[in-house]
Design an enzyme around this catalytic site. Structure first.
Site, short mmCIF file in Angstrom:
data_model
loop_
_atom_site.label_atom_id
_atom_site.label_comp_id
_atom_site.label_asym_id
_atom_site.label_seq_id
_atom_site.Cartn_x
_atom_site.Cartn_y
_atom_site.Cartn_z
CG ASP A 1 1.92 4.88 -6.44
OD1 ASP A 1 0.85 5.47 -6.18
OD2 ASP A 1 2.86 4.78 -5.63
CD GLU A 2 4.33 1.18 -4.64
OE1 GLU A 2 5.49 0.75 -4.59
OE2 GLU A 2 3.86 1.96 -3.79
#
Length: 509
Positions: A319-320
């Site tokens: 993620d991210e």
């Protein structure tokens, strides 16, 4: 433990008894019957067949009943005790046609003479004991009893989880065990441990010992850190397994890696270790696909974690990652996934991995409802499974309202009813219900420093998400849930939990 969508041949209307008894999650069928109550006393015994797995469940059941009632409940082994009084009898009956289909199904019958529990598997026995425990009451003489009743029940989703961030702030083993006990009380069965992030590396891995040595001492705000030794981790896995809970470890790559690049400078282009990080910003750290050290690092770390984990799944994060081109991101996700699969495990990743090529059976954890849904539709069409953790419903570190002391607000405020009123299979248009493997709450610890803070954010919302994961939508009702969960406040008080007294519920004085 098989983790796959479970079909059920039996769906029956729930009676008002589940409301009166305060059972959470709401069962398929719950009937109070006429007759005397079953009182737990000095003669009460838990009886199981003489098999190691059943003996372990019997010991757990005796312990849970003993903790509620203050009685010393013993365990006995017997093949035939149909006429014996004062027993809680646990039996496996995998082929019992009277039970709902799928894993975790059970039948609970309570009379004045005895308690009979029948289940398809050991998970079902554990669920039944939890239901019995939730229905225990105390009479005017201080004796603990369960009413005469008949319960038939089974979970809707096979994956009913809690993602616990121990990287931003570390939680010691004893605190995590309390969380495991709370999960079991609401029939959750997957503990997803977020073990690494920019602020700390929380698991010793033998092939890269400097990770824990150099990058485990800090937390957000400069608070003390910590890490789990292999024996600590094995202890948690075993403790969870005894309560029907599978541990899924997460090593978050290729972003959220400052703790790793701080420990091993060769993961950086300049060869120098990064500084420690104790803030809460995200997206600035990354691995580099072309560095010679990167792929051996992934192979070593994920190989170790897979070897330490008896469960089916390992979470690779994903993620991210905000400072990386997509092609490089896909290469690194693919490298991590290959290592996990080579170790005999199945891959879980945050929703961003849906934009990369995925093997069938990969679990994609959906968290940000603001993004284009098409990658998830495509991933499901290619055989991926969706695990639903919408930030606006299931992120239990979000503030309850603007006045809440702890928590963040990027996904809005989540009051108790917000955590209850949503349907996992309709979150993403175009994803078939059969592609939804389950539901997972998440709690991130940027503002949560200890167990007391954690339970204040989990309770009562964890019970709401647990019911979303367990109970069919036609059997869920907010007014009914609020009446049932109101009866749990006394239990939380008795245990000593800090919890939030939501104004949406009429709590007993």
């Amino acid at each position: 433990m098989p983790l796959a969508p479970a079909p059920y041949a039996l769906r029956r209307a729930v009676t008002d008894a589940s409301t009166d008894l305060g059972v959470v999650p709401r069962p398929m069928l719950c009937e109070v019957r006429t007759g005397t109550v079953f009182t737990v006393g000095e003669a009460t015994t838990v009886v199981v067949d003489p098999r190691p797995d059943l003996i372990a469940i019997g010991v757990l059941g005796a312990d849970l009943l003993g903790r509620v009632t203050g009685q010393q409940v013993e365990v006995r082994y017997s093949d035939d005790d149909r006429e014996v009084r004062d027993v809680v009898r646990l039996r496996l009956a995998p082929e019992d046609a009277a039970l709902p289909g799928g894993g975790g199904a059970y039948r609970l019958d309570v009379s004045g003479r005895r308690v009979d529990i029948t289940a398809r598997d050991t998970a079902g026995l554990t669920h039944a004991v939890v239901t019995l425990r939730q229905t225990m009451r105390q009479d005017e003489r201080g004796r603990w009893y369960a009413p005469a009743m008949h319960v038939v029940d089974a979970p809707r989703f096979a994956w009913r989880g809690l993602s616990l961030d121990v990287a931003r702030h570390f939680l010691p083993v004893d605190a995590v065990k309390v969380v495991i006990g709370l999960m079991a009380h609401y029939k959750l069965n997957v503990l997803h441990l977020h073990l690494t992030d920019d602020q700390g590396w929380r698991l010793h891995v033998p092939s890269r010992p400097h990770l824990a040595r150099a990058s485990s001492s800090t937390s957000v705000g400069g608070d003390p850190g910590g890490h789990y030794t292999p024996s600590d981790y094995a202890d948690l896995v075993q403790y969870a397994a005894a309560r029907g809970i599978t541990v899924v470890p997460e090593i978050d790559v290729p972003g959220h890696v400052n703790a790793a690049t701080h420990a091993y400078g060769e993961l950086n282009p300049d060869g120098e270790p990064t500084d420690e990080y104790t803030g809460i910003e995200v997206g600035f750290s990354r691995l580099h696909a072309d560095l010679p050290a990167t792929e051996p690092f992934l192979e070593a770390v994920f190989g170790d974690v897979a070897a330490m984990t008896p469960g089916e799944y390992v979470h690779i994060g994903g993620d991210e990652v905000l400072t990386m081109e997509h092609d490089e991101y896909a290469r690194l996700v693919g490298a991590a996934a290959r290592t996990v699969r080579a170790a005999g495990k199945k891959v879980v990743g945050w929703q961003e991995i849906a934009t990369t090529p995925l093997e069938p059976g990969t679990v994609v954890q959906y968290w940000d409802t603001r993004v284009d849904p098409q990658p998830f539709v495509d991933a499901a069409g290619a055989g991926a499974l969706l695990l639903m953790s919408p930030g606006s419903k299931a992120y239990l570190d979000m503030k309850y309202d603007a006045t809440t002391e702890l928590g963040l607000e990027w996904a809005g405020h989540i009051e108790l009813r917000d955590a209850y009123d949503w349907e996992p299979t309709t979150l993403i248009d175009g994803v078939p219900p059969a592609a939804v493997i389950g539901v997972e709450a998440a709690v991130w610890t940027e503002t949560i420093r200890d167990l007391e803070d954690l339970t204040a954010m989990l309770l009562p919302r964890l019970a709401a998400v647990a019911e979303v994961a367990w109970t069919e939508p036609e059997d869920r009702d907010w007014d009914d849930f609020s009446a049932r969960v109101a009866q749990h406040g006394a239990f939380w008080e008795r245990v000593g939990f800090r919890w939030y007294r939501s104004p949406q519920v009429t709590w007993p004085v």
